[in-house]
Design a protein around this motif. Structure first.
Motif, PDB file in Angstrom:
ATOM      1  N   ASP A 109       0.833  -1.204   0.000  1.00 62.20           N
ATOM      2  CA  ASP A 109       0.000   0.000   0.000  1.00 62.20           C
ATOM      3  C   ASP A 109       0.870   1.258   0.000  1.00 62.20           C
ATOM      4  OD1 ASP A 109      -2.281   1.656   0.248  1.00 62.20           O
ATOM      5  OD2 ASP A 109      -2.068   1.666   2.429  1.00 62.20           O
ATOM      6  N   ALA A 110       1.933   1.248   0.816  1.00 65.39           N
ATOM      7  CA  ALA A 110       2.843   2.398   0.885  1.00 65.39           C
ATOM      8  C   ALA A 110       3.571   2.602  -0.438  1.00 65.39           C
ATOM      9  CB  ALA A 110       3.854   2.187   2.015  1.00 65.39           C
ATOM     10  N   ILE A 111       3.990   1.513  -1.058  1.00 62.18           N
ATOM     11  CA  ILE A 111       4.697   1.596  -2.350  1.00 62.18           C
ATOM     12  C   ILE A 111       3.778   2.169  -3.426  1.00 62.18           C
ATOM     13  CG2 ILE A 111       5.696   0.184  -4.206  1.00 62.18           C
ATOM     14  CD1 ILE A 111       6.860  -1.636  -2.008  1.00 62.18           C
ATOM     15  N   CYS A 112       2.515   1.755  -3.410  1.00 63.88           N
ATOM     16  CA  CYS A 112       1.545   2.267  -4.405  1.00 63.88           C
ATOM     17  C   CYS A 112       1.289   3.761  -4.191  1.00 63.88           C
ATOM     18  CB  CYS A 112       0.233   1.486  -4.306  1.00 63.88           C
ATOM     19  SG  CYS A 112       0.373  -0.225  -4.848  1.00 63.88           S
ATOM     20  N   LEU A 144       2.538   9.555  -5.820  1.00 61.41           N
ATOM     21  CA  LEU A 144       3.216  10.812  -5.478  1.00 61.41           C
ATOM     22  C   LEU A 144       4.368  11.091  -6.438  1.00 61.41           C
ATOM     23  CD1 LEU A 144       3.501  11.121  -1.581  1.00 61.41           C
ATOM     24  CD2 LEU A 144       2.333  12.655  -3.163  1.00 61.41           C
ATOM     25  N   GLN A 145       5.126  10.049  -6.793  1.00 62.88           N
ATOM     26  CA  GLN A 145       6.250  10.232  -7.723  1.00 62.88           C
ATOM     27  C   GLN A 145       5.773  10.768  -9.071  1.00 62.88           C
ATOM     28  OE1 GLN A 145       8.069   6.221  -7.461  1.00 62.88           O
ATOM     29  NE2 GLN A 145       9.957   7.234  -6.878  1.00 62.88           N
ATOM     30  N   GLN A 146       4.627  10.246  -9.541  1.00 60.13           N
ATOM     31  CA  GLN A 146       4.087  10.734 -10.816  1.00 60.13           C
ATOM     32  C   GLN A 146       3.695  12.209 -10.701  1.00 60.13           C
ATOM     33  OE1 GLN A 146       1.260   8.273 -13.007  1.00 60.13           O
ATOM     34  NE2 GLN A 146       1.907   6.477 -11.854  1.00 60.13           N
ATOM     35  N   LEU A 147       3.085  12.583  -9.589  1.00 59.32           N
ATOM     36  CA  LEU A 147       2.704  13.987  -9.380  1.00 59.32           C
ATOM     37  C   LEU A 147       3.948  14.870  -9.285  1.00 59.32           C
ATOM     38  CD1 LEU A 147      -0.150  13.537  -6.736  1.00 59.32           C
ATOM     39  CD2 LEU A 147      -0.443  14.306  -9.095  1.00 59.32           C
ATOM     40  N   PHE A 148       4.959  14.390  -8.538  1.00 54.94           N
ATOM     41  CA  PHE A 148       6.202  15.157  -8.381  1.00 54.94           C
ATOM     42  C   PHE A 148       6.895  15.358  -9.728  1.00 54.94           C
ATOM     43  CE2 PHE A 148       7.033  13.768  -3.677  1.00 54.94           C
ATOM     44  CZ  PHE A 148       5.936  14.518  -3.299  1.00 54.94           C
ATOM     45  N   LYS A 149       6.888  14.302 -10.543  1.00 50.91           N
ATOM     46  CA  LYS A 149       7.533  14.385 -11.866  1.00 50.91           C
ATOM     47  C   LYS A 149       6.833  15.417 -12.743  1.00 50.91           C
ATOM     48  CE  LYS A 149       8.832  11.535 -15.850  1.00 50.91           C
ATOM     49  NZ  LYS A 149       8.740  10.196 -16.477  1.00 50.91           N
ATOM     50  N   ASN A 150       5.494  15.396 -12.733  1.00 46.16           N
ATOM     51  CA  ASN A 150       4.726  16.330 -13.566  1.00 46.16           C
ATOM     52  C   ASN A 150       4.913  17.782 -13.118  1.00 46.16           C
ATOM     53  OD1 ASN A 150       3.775  14.111 -14.945  1.00 46.16           O
ATOM     54  ND2 ASN A 150       1.806  14.029 -13.866  1.00 46.16           N
ATOM     55  N   ASP A 151       5.104  17.979 -11.807  1.00 43.58           N
ATOM     56  CA  ASP A 151       5.212  19.352 -11.272  1.00 43.58           C
ATOM     57  C   ASP A 151       6.643  19.740 -10.915  1.00 43.58           C
ATOM     58  OD1 ASP A 151       2.461  19.932 -11.470  1.00 43.58           O
ATOM     59  OD2 ASP A 151       2.062  18.791  -9.647  1.00 43.58           O
ATOM     60  N   PHE A 185      -4.509   9.048  -4.252  1.00 44.13           N
ATOM     61  CA  PHE A 185      -5.210   9.083  -5.534  1.00 44.13           C
ATOM     62  C   PHE A 185      -6.366  10.085  -5.499  1.00 44.13           C
ATOM     63  CE2 PHE A 185      -8.862   7.608  -8.057  1.00 44.13           C
ATOM     64  CZ  PHE A 185      -8.339   7.817  -9.318  1.00 44.13           C
ATOM     65  N   GLU A 186      -7.122  10.104  -4.392  1.00 49.03           N
ATOM     66  CA  GLU A 186      -8.249  11.043  -4.285  1.00 49.03           C
ATOM     67  C   GLU A 186      -7.760  12.486  -4.269  1.00 49.03           C
ATOM     68  OE1 GLU A 186     -10.388   9.639  -0.860  1.00 49.03           O
ATOM     69  OE2 GLU A 186     -11.523   8.169  -2.039  1.00 49.03           O
ATOM     70  N   MET A 187      -6.564  12.702  -3.706  1.00 47.95           N
ATOM     71  CA  MET A 187      -5.978  14.047  -3.762  1.00 47.95           C
ATOM     72  C   MET A 187      -5.669  14.428  -5.209  1.00 47.95           C
ATOM     73  SD  MET A 187      -2.381  15.458  -2.146  1.00 47.95           S
ATOM     74  CE  MET A 187      -1.377  14.687  -3.422  1.00 47.95           C
ATOM     75  N   ALA A 188      -5.069  13.486  -5.964  1.00 44.02           N
ATOM     76  CA  ALA A 188      -4.755  13.744  -7.376  1.00 44.02           C
ATOM     77  C   ALA A 188      -6.035  14.016  -8.170  1.00 44.02           C
ATOM     78  CB  ALA A 188      -4.009  12.551  -7.967  1.00 44.02           C
ATOM     79  N   TRP A 189      -7.097  13.295  -7.840  1.00 40.07           N
ATOM     80  CA  TRP A 189      -8.396  13.476  -8.508  1.00 40.07           C
ATOM     81  C   TRP A 189      -8.952  14.869  -8.204  1.00 40.07           C
ATOM     82  CZ3 TRP A 189     -13.328  12.228  -5.566  1.00 40.07           C
ATOM     83  CH2 TRP A 189     -14.458  12.517  -6.338  1.00 40.07           C
ATOM     84  N   ASN A 190      -8.876  15.280  -6.938  1.00 43.13           N
ATOM     85  CA  ASN A 190      -9.382  16.617  -6.572  1.00 43.13           C
ATOM     86  C   ASN A 190      -8.595  17.732  -7.251  1.00 43.13           C
ATOM     87  OD1 ASN A 190     -11.473  15.802  -4.863  1.00 43.13           O
ATOM     88  ND2 ASN A 190     -10.074  15.481  -3.149  1.00 43.13           N
ATOM     89  N   ASN A 242      -4.843   9.934 -13.404  1.00 40.98           N
ATOM     90  CA  ASN A 242      -4.926   9.173 -14.657  1.00 40.98           C
ATOM     91  C   ASN A 242      -5.123   7.696 -14.329  1.00 40.98           C
ATOM     92  OD1 ASN A 242      -2.339   8.067 -14.022  1.00 40.98           O
ATOM     93  ND2 ASN A 242      -1.349   9.848 -14.969  1.00 40.98           N
ATOM     94  N   LEU A 243      -5.231   6.865 -15.356  1.00 38.20           N
ATOM     95  CA  LEU A 243      -5.508   5.438 -15.128  1.00 38.20           C
ATOM     96  C   LEU A 243      -4.368   4.733 -14.404  1.00 38.20           C
ATOM     97  CD1 LEU A 243      -7.393   4.012 -18.251  1.00 38.20           C
ATOM     98  CD2 LEU A 243      -8.091   3.878 -15.869  1.00 38.20           C
ATOM     99  N   ASP A 244      -3.133   5.144 -14.657  1.00 37.13           N
ATOM    100  CA  ASP A 244      -2.000   4.531 -13.956  1.00 37.13           C
ATOM    101  C   ASP A 244      -2.100   4.766 -12.450  1.00 37.13           C
ATOM    102  OD1 ASP A 244      -0.617   3.310 -16.041  1.00 37.13           O
ATOM    103  OD2 ASP A 244       0.338   5.190 -16.641  1.00 37.13           O
ATOM    104  N   MET A 245      -2.491   6.000 -12.074  1.00 34.13           N
ATOM    105  CA  MET A 245      -2.649   6.307 -10.650  1.00 34.13           C
ATOM    106  C   MET A 245      -3.811   5.515 -10.052  1.00 34.13           C
ATOM    107  SD  MET A 245      -2.107  10.415 -10.507  1.00 34.13           S
ATOM    108  CE  MET A 245      -0.640  11.213 -11.167  1.00 34.13           C
ATOM    109  N   ALA A 246      -4.898   5.397 -10.815  1.00 33.54           N
ATOM    110  CA  ALA A 246      -6.056   4.616 -10.343  1.00 33.54           C
ATOM    111  C   ALA A 246      -5.647   3.158 -10.126  1.00 33.54           C
ATOM    112  CB  ALA A 246      -7.198   4.705 -11.346  1.00 33.54           C
ATOM    113  N   TRP A 247      -4.808   2.632 -11.025  1.00 31.21           N
ATOM    114  CA  TRP A 247      -4.354   1.249 -10.903  1.00 31.21           C
ATOM    115  C   TRP A 247      -3.511   1.072  -9.629  1.00 31.21           C
ATOM    116  CZ3 TRP A 247      -5.553  -3.361 -12.117  1.00 31.21           C
ATOM    117  CH2 TRP A 247      -4.638  -4.410 -12.023  1.00 31.21           C
TER     118      TRP A 247
END
Length: 566
Positions: A28-31, A36-43, A202-207, A212-217
Motif C-alpha cells: 500500500d505504501a509503495i503504491c 506521489l512520484q508521478q505527481l512530483f515528476k509532472n510538477d 489518488f483522491e488528492m490527485a483526482w481533486n 490518470n488510469l495509472d494512478m487509479a491502478w
C-alpha cells in the motif's frame, strides 16, 4: 493535527522546497509512493526517497537527511509514534503523515503545526478530548507566600485554607489521572488499519484534476493488498472497490475522448472491472496448482490431507477438465477450456463449499501481452519485497517491487510472479506439515504455532508478510477442521526464526476468524507480557502486532501472554 484540504495544506506546501519521502516496506505504501512520484515528476518537485523497514531505519534516515529539509512525508510509518519526542527535529521541520496504521499517537493528533496527518479521522476512531489527556499543571500551582487580601487573617488559618485547597487539588488530579489511564487504555488497546494510503493520495490527485488510469491502478493494487492480507473488514473493502470502479469508468471515458485517432488501439492502457475467480495467479500458473495453493480453496477442500488431494481431483473431473489440461500453464490450455473455466468453477462452487472464490476483480491490460489482475500484482510485489538475501539488499527489493507498477518493467513483474508461486507453495507446504503433525498448540486463550527449524525455506518466514499469510492459513484450516465450537473465537500467535546467528525469533499475532473487523489486541498484550516477565522485545515494526525476541526467552514470554489473556 488533521489536514483535510490536501491540495492547499499539503501539496501546495511541499512544492516550495525539496522534501524527504520516507516509505514503509508494504505494498500500500509503495503504491501511494508511486502516485506521489508521478505527481512530483509532472510538477518538477525535488524529493529524496528513502525506504524504511522499521522504527530504527526511520530514525537513521531522518538523521542522515534532515539537513536543508523543511518537509518530511511519511507513508505508512510514524503515525502511531510520538515523532517530536522520537526524532527531536528542528521547529522549522513539518511532518506530513499518511499512515493506514491505527490508532494514531495523540501527540501527533494534537500537534498545532509541526505534525500534519493527511485526511480526516475515521468514523470508528474514538479520539479522546484534549483536556482528558493533556493538563497544564502550572495553573494548579499557587504561591504560598502570597499576601492575603484580608490583613486580619492569621497565618495559621491561611495555612489551613491552603492545605485544604492542596488536598482538594490533589484529589482532583488523582481522579483525572485515573480517568486518563482508562481513556488511554480504551483508545490504545487495539491496533488495526484504516483507509488505504494509496487511495488517499489518488483522491488528492483526482481533486487536483491530475489523476490518470495509472494512478487509479496503483490505488487499486494498494486497496487489494489490504483485502488479501485481511487488514480491513470486507464491508469497507467492497465500498472502496465500488468507488474505484466509478473512477476507472470516468478515466476510461476521458481517455477515449482524448485519444488521437491515429494512435493504435493496442497501446492504450485499459483497466477493466469484471467477474473473476479469486484463485491466486491462475492466469500465470496451472489450474491444479492455483486451486491447491490458494488459501480459500485449500481450506475449504482441506487440501493438506490425502483425502483433500483426492477431493481436488474429483472437483477437476466433475468440471470436465482433464488432468493433462489442469497441469499445464493456463495460457497453454485449449482455448475452449480457458473460455469456459470460470463457468465450470461457478457451477460446482456451492457443492464443494468454495463460494468465496467467486468474486470480482480489476485487470490491467496494455497491448496484447501485458494483462494482469490486481491480486497478481500484489503477490508478485510481496514476493519481491521479501526476497532479501545476503547478496540482495532490502532497498533493492523495495525498488524492484516499485518497478512492478511500471508497464515498461514487465521482466521484473514476471520475475515477481515466479517468486510468488514459490512463496505460496512454501506457505502451503509449511502449513501442511504443521497441521499434519498437529503442531497448532492451544494456550487456553490463544493458539500458537512455531515454524519448524531446519526447513530449507525457513528464511522466507523471517519476513513478516509470509509469516502473517502462513498464520492466517493455519488458523482458518485449524478452525475448519476442529471440533471445538470455540475455535473460531481464538486468535493465533505464529513464531519463526529471525536470525539463527543472533538467536532471535519473529512473532506475529492475528485476530480470531469470527471477527470481520480485524482489530488485534496483541500489540499492547505483547508489551505487557514482556514487562511482566522482564523480557526484552524488539518492537521495531510499524505494526505493533509484530515483534522480535530472543529464542530462549520465548517460552516464558508465551506463558506470560497466556496468563495475561486468560
Amino acid at each position: 493535527m488533521f489536514v483535510t484540504n490536501l491540495e492547499k495544506d499539503f501539496y501546495g506546501v511541499i512544492q516550495k522546497s525539496r522534501c524527504l519521502l520516507l516509505v514503509n516496506f508494504d505494498i500500500d505504501a509503495i503504491c501511494a509512493c508511486r502516485i506521489l512520484q508521478q505527481l512530483f515528476k509532472n510538477d518538477h518537485i525535488i524529493y529524496t526517497l528513502v525506504p524504511v523497514r522499521g522504527i530504527q531505519d526511520m530514525i537513521n534516515a531522518f538523521d542522515e537527511n534532515c539537513e536543508e529539509i523543511k518537509n518530511v512525508v511519511m507513508i505508512n510509518c510514524g503515525g502511531t509514534l510520538d515523532l517530536v519526542e522520537l526524532l527531536r527535529p528542528d521547529e522549522s521541520i513539518v511532518f506530513f503523515i499518511l499512515d493506514s496504521h491505527r490508532p494514531y499517537d495523540l501527540c501527533n493528533i494534537y500537534s498545532e503545526s509541526q505534525i500534519c496527518i493527511l485526511g480526516k479521522p475515521d468514523e470508528d476512531d474514538e479520539i479522546p478530548e484534549y483536556n482528558d489527556i493533556f493538563r497544564d499543571d502550572s495553573s494548579d500551582e499557587e504561591d504560598v507566600n502570597e499576601e492575603s487580601d484580608n490583613e486580619n487573617e492569621s497565618r495559621q488559618s491561611k495555612r489551613r485554607r491552603l492545605n485544604e485547597e492542596d488536598i482538594l487539588r490533589r484529589s482532583e488530579r488523582r481522579k483525572w489521572v485515573e480517568n486518563r489511564t482508562t481513556i488511554l487504555f480504551n483508545y490504545l488497546q487495539y491496533s488495526y488499519y484504516g483507509k488505504s494510503s494509496a487511495i488517499v493520495v489518488f483522491e488528492m490527485a483526482w481533486n487536483m484534476s491530475k489523476d490518470n488510469l495509472d494512478m487509479a491502478w496503483c490505488a487499486i493494487v494498494g486497496s487489494t493488498e489490504q483485502s488479501i492480507l485481511s487488514k480491513v473488514e470486507s464491508r469497507i473493502a467492497v465500498l472502496e472497490e465500488g468507488s474505484l470502479q466509478a473512477h476507472v469508468s470516468r478515466l476510461t471515458h476521458r481517455q477515449g475522448v482524448d485519444i488521437d485517432k491515429q494512435q493504435q488501439q493496442q497501446s492504450i492502457v485499459k483497466v477493466t472491472y469484471d467477474k473473476d475467480l479469486q484463485l491466486a495467479l491462475y492466469r500465470h500458473w496451472t489450474v491444479e496448482a492455483s486451486f491447491k495453493y490458494s488459501m480459500s480453496t485449500a481450506v475449504s477442500l482441506r487440501l493438506w490431507s490425502i483425502r483433500g488431494e483426492q477431493r481436488l481431483r474429483e472437483v477437476l473431473a466433475e468440471m470436465g477438465l482433464p488432468l493433462v489440461q489442469s497441469r499445464q500453464l493456463f495460457r497453454a490450455m485449449d482455448l475452449t477450456f480457458r473460455q469456459e473455466f470460470r463457468q465450470m468453477v461457478e457451477k460446482l462452487a456451492g457443492k464443494y463449499n468454495v463460494n468465496s472464490i467467486i468474486g470480482t476483480s480489476f485487470t490491467l491490460q496494455y497491448g496484447y501481452r501485458f494483462k494482469y489482475c490486481a491480486s497478481d500484482m500484489v503477490y508478485a510485489m510481496l514476493a519481491l519485497l521479501d526476497s532479501t538475501t545476503k547478496d540482495r539488499q532490502p532497498q533493492r527489493c523495495f525498488l524492484d517491487a516499485l518497478d512492478c507498477l511500471s508497464r515498461t518493467k514487465k521482466d521484473i513483474l514476471e520475475s515477481g510472479i515466479e517468486k510468488a508461486k514459490l512463496m505460496l507453495l512454501n506457505i502451503f507446504k509449511t502449513a501442511q506439515s504443521i497441521l499434519e503433525a498437529k503442531q497448532v498448540k492451544n494456550f487456553g486463550s490463544f493458539l500458537y504455532l512455531n515454524v519448524p527449524d531446519g526447513n530449507i525455506d525457513t528464511y522466507l518466514f523471517a519476513h513478516s508478510h509470509p509469516l502473517i499469510m502462513l498464520a492466517q492459513f493455519a488458523l482458518k484450516a485449524y478452525v475448519n477442521s476442529s471440533r471445538n465450537r470455540r475455535a473460531s473465537e481464538w486468535p493465533l500467535v505464529a513464531s519463526a526464526i529471525f536470525s539463527a546467528e543472533e538467536g532471535s525469533c519473529l512473532l506475529v499475532g492475528i485476530p480470531p476468524v469470527c471477527e470481520d473487523q480485524p482489530r488485534s489486541l496483541f500489540g499492547k498484550a505483547f508489551e505487557q507480557a514482556a514487562k511482566n516477565k522482564n523480557c526484552y522485545i524488539e518492537a521495531d515494526y510499524f505494526d505493533s502486532t509484530i515483534i522480535r525476541l530472543k529464542i530462549e526467552e520465548r517460552p516464558k514470554f508465551l506463558d506470560a501472554l497466556a496468563a495475561l489473556l486468560a
